[in-house]
Design an enzyme around this catalytic site. Sequence first.
Site, PDB file in Angstrom:
ATOM      1  N   PRO A 279       0.830  -1.205   0.000  1.00  0.00           N
ATOM      2  CA  PRO A 279       0.000   0.000   0.000  1.00  0.00           C
ATOM      3  C   PRO A 279       0.864   1.255   0.000  1.00  0.00           C
ATOM      4  O   PRO A 279       2.057   1.206   0.310  1.00  0.00           O
ATOM      5  CB  PRO A 279      -0.807  -0.117   1.313  1.00  0.00           C
ATOM      6  CG  PRO A 279      -0.676  -1.545   1.730  1.00  0.00           C
ATOM      7  CD  PRO A 279       0.634  -2.029   1.205  1.00  0.00           C
TER       8      PRO A 279
ATOM      9  N   HIS B 107     -26.911  12.899  18.269  1.00  0.00           N
ATOM     10  CA  HIS B 107     -26.532  11.964  17.193  1.00  0.00           C
ATOM     11  C   HIS B 107     -25.279  11.184  17.583  1.00  0.00           C
ATOM     12  O   HIS B 107     -25.255   9.944  17.521  1.00  0.00           O
ATOM     13  CB  HIS B 107     -26.289  12.756  15.907  1.00  0.00           C
ATOM     14  CG  HIS B 107     -26.016  11.903  14.710  1.00  0.00           C
ATOM     15  ND1 HIS B 107     -26.937  11.676  13.717  1.00  0.00           N
ATOM     16  CD2 HIS B 107     -24.908  11.207  14.337  1.00  0.00           C
ATOM     17  CE1 HIS B 107     -26.417  10.886  12.794  1.00  0.00           C
ATOM     18  NE2 HIS B 107     -25.172  10.590  13.148  1.00  0.00           N
ATOM     19  N   GLU B 108     -24.237  11.896  18.025  1.00  0.00           N
ATOM     20  CA  GLU B 108     -22.989  11.220  18.392  1.00  0.00           C
ATOM     21  C   GLU B 108     -23.150  10.406  19.667  1.00  0.00           C
ATOM     22  O   GLU B 108     -22.517   9.357  19.828  1.00  0.00           O
ATOM     23  CB  GLU B 108     -21.857  12.243  18.543  1.00  0.00           C
ATOM     24  CG  GLU B 108     -21.516  13.010  17.281  1.00  0.00           C
ATOM     25  CD  GLU B 108     -21.137  12.109  16.125  1.00  0.00           C
ATOM     26  OE1 GLU B 108     -20.599  11.014  16.372  1.00  0.00           O
ATOM     27  OE2 GLU B 108     -21.413  12.486  14.965  1.00  0.00           O
TER      28      GLU B 108
END
Length: 635
Positions: A196, A417-418
């Site tokens: 990679p 949300h988190e």
Amino acid sequence: MNTAVRNIIFWVVMAAFALVIWAVVRSNTGERVRDLTFTEFTTEVGKDNVRDVTITGTDVTGTFKKDSAKFKTTIPANYPDLYKTLEEKNVNVIIKDNSGNSWMAYAANALPILLLLGLWIFFMRQMQTGGNKALSFGKSRARLLSSQQKKVTFKDVAGVEEAKEELQEIIEFLREPQKFQKLGGRIPKGVILIGPPGTGKTLLARAIAGEANVPFFSISGSDFVEMFVGVGASRVRDLFEQGKKNAPCIVFIDEIDAVGRHRGAGLGGGHDEREQTLNQLLVEMDGFESNEGVILIAATNRPDVLDPALMRPGRFDRRVVVPRPDVGGREAILKVHTKKIPLSEDVDISVLARGTPGFSGADRANLVNEAALLAARQNRKQVVMVDFEYSKDKVLMGAERKSMILSDEEKRNTAYHEAGHALVAFIVPYADPLHKVTIIPRGMALGVTMQLPVDDKHTYTRDYLESQLAIMMGGRAAEEIFLKKVTTGAGNDIEQATELARRMVCDFGMSGLGPLAFGKNQQEIFLGRDLATQRDFSDDTAIKIDQEVKKFVMTGYHKANEVLTEHREALVRIAEALLEREVIDAAEVKMLMEGKTLPERVRIEPPKPPQPETTEVLKPQATPGLPGRERTQPA
């Protein structure tokens, strides 16, 4: 001829060229002069039409009386009657000595030759300097590593011990070839480094150059192909000719996929310049002519696009895989990069190594550099552990966007949300341990929930993937349960959850359809990407695939709903803590889950945000956030 002499000649020629241009311009812009024959001249004198003349040897110039026009002519060397006639007609006569002007005549005759010579020298000088080399475009652009350059050795390369051993043998082949040849062994013709980006392939090649006491030529794959047809093949031939003259030697081609792609893969087909270059490379590596003592080392991160003829034994006899390092390799790499950096006593390299799985060598070098820059901005004499923690967040998620102002409502939406992601990640089994939750905007993200794998993962179980689906859907579920509305914040979560579920069905065979793979990517090697997915299943199967994908996603959604409903009070505490502190770590999430009050936090020097406690956990693997709350994929 040294440089000083060449410069003198160059400027003399340029001065002569300027004089010629000046003379031509002056003659074109000056008064017109009439050219007379000798007969015409005597006739005009007889007509009393000449006012004055200037005689220089046999050249005569003068002026007419009527229109004051000028003329010129040539007279015989011995013609005394002319002077008598001029005297009778009262013509003003001027006689000049021409002995000092002979050299000017010779110079005038030689000037065109000097001009052509100067232009040729100027053209060659321009073509051969400044890197243009237009007249030598067929020559190889390989650079020979000089002994004066700073050498990199295997001591400067860490984390890829197996690759180092393979390449150490190549150096031994060059140093003691008879040791291997006496048993019938043959020196490998080529070695290709595969791995990679950022894992140290080029660094390994530089280390080989530093270790081997042989000439080392380096060139990039893109240096072969130009706009002119045949230049690439010519440069390949010249490269190997240079190698043969300096054998034994090593030739390193970086990013060989620039010229080594599959033949016949171009759009529309055809025998293009790139294929011609590849054909010449194939012939040079293993053709009728031998290249004894010339070892070719190449590097690429796209082995899938290389031509099979290039990869076969006899050309590239060895394939050396340079993977991302393990825990021990990561620690060794960090030690190499921190050798010249003053570290505080609280910096634990082993903790940093375990906390960054999936990081390549380049990622780790960037991490150390960012920490050093941060410490310098804070006017510290040493780099402390909190600098590394802050830099890790910056490398993973991007810099804090302090100028981005969120309304109270958006901040509240982000916090819940988190908190939904964090709570589900903390509760569900098989998931990676929770590390940190933040609602500070970073890079393209408004908020991120980060997880740390316990160790490096190479395969994933179905239970783990189902837990990931539940974590991804935790944000949307929290919005519906606690905010009584849905936002676009879950857009990225839904997209990634759907993609993961589809791969579980079509690629991993984890659904009720059985261990079957559906759909085949159509790859265009010339473009280096997947163009489309070939549909190799019926419409009825497509409907079943969609049903299985929906089943996986909805199962994760219901699981997240179940967890959040059961721990409503804990989620509210986590969200409120996020609104107050903006960043909380795993230990603080655990305290909130248990209903405890968080202690006062000691803040780091401004302008940095508060930092979490250092925990001996692994690489942040962000879970989903709001749109634009893009999370880091698992290593």
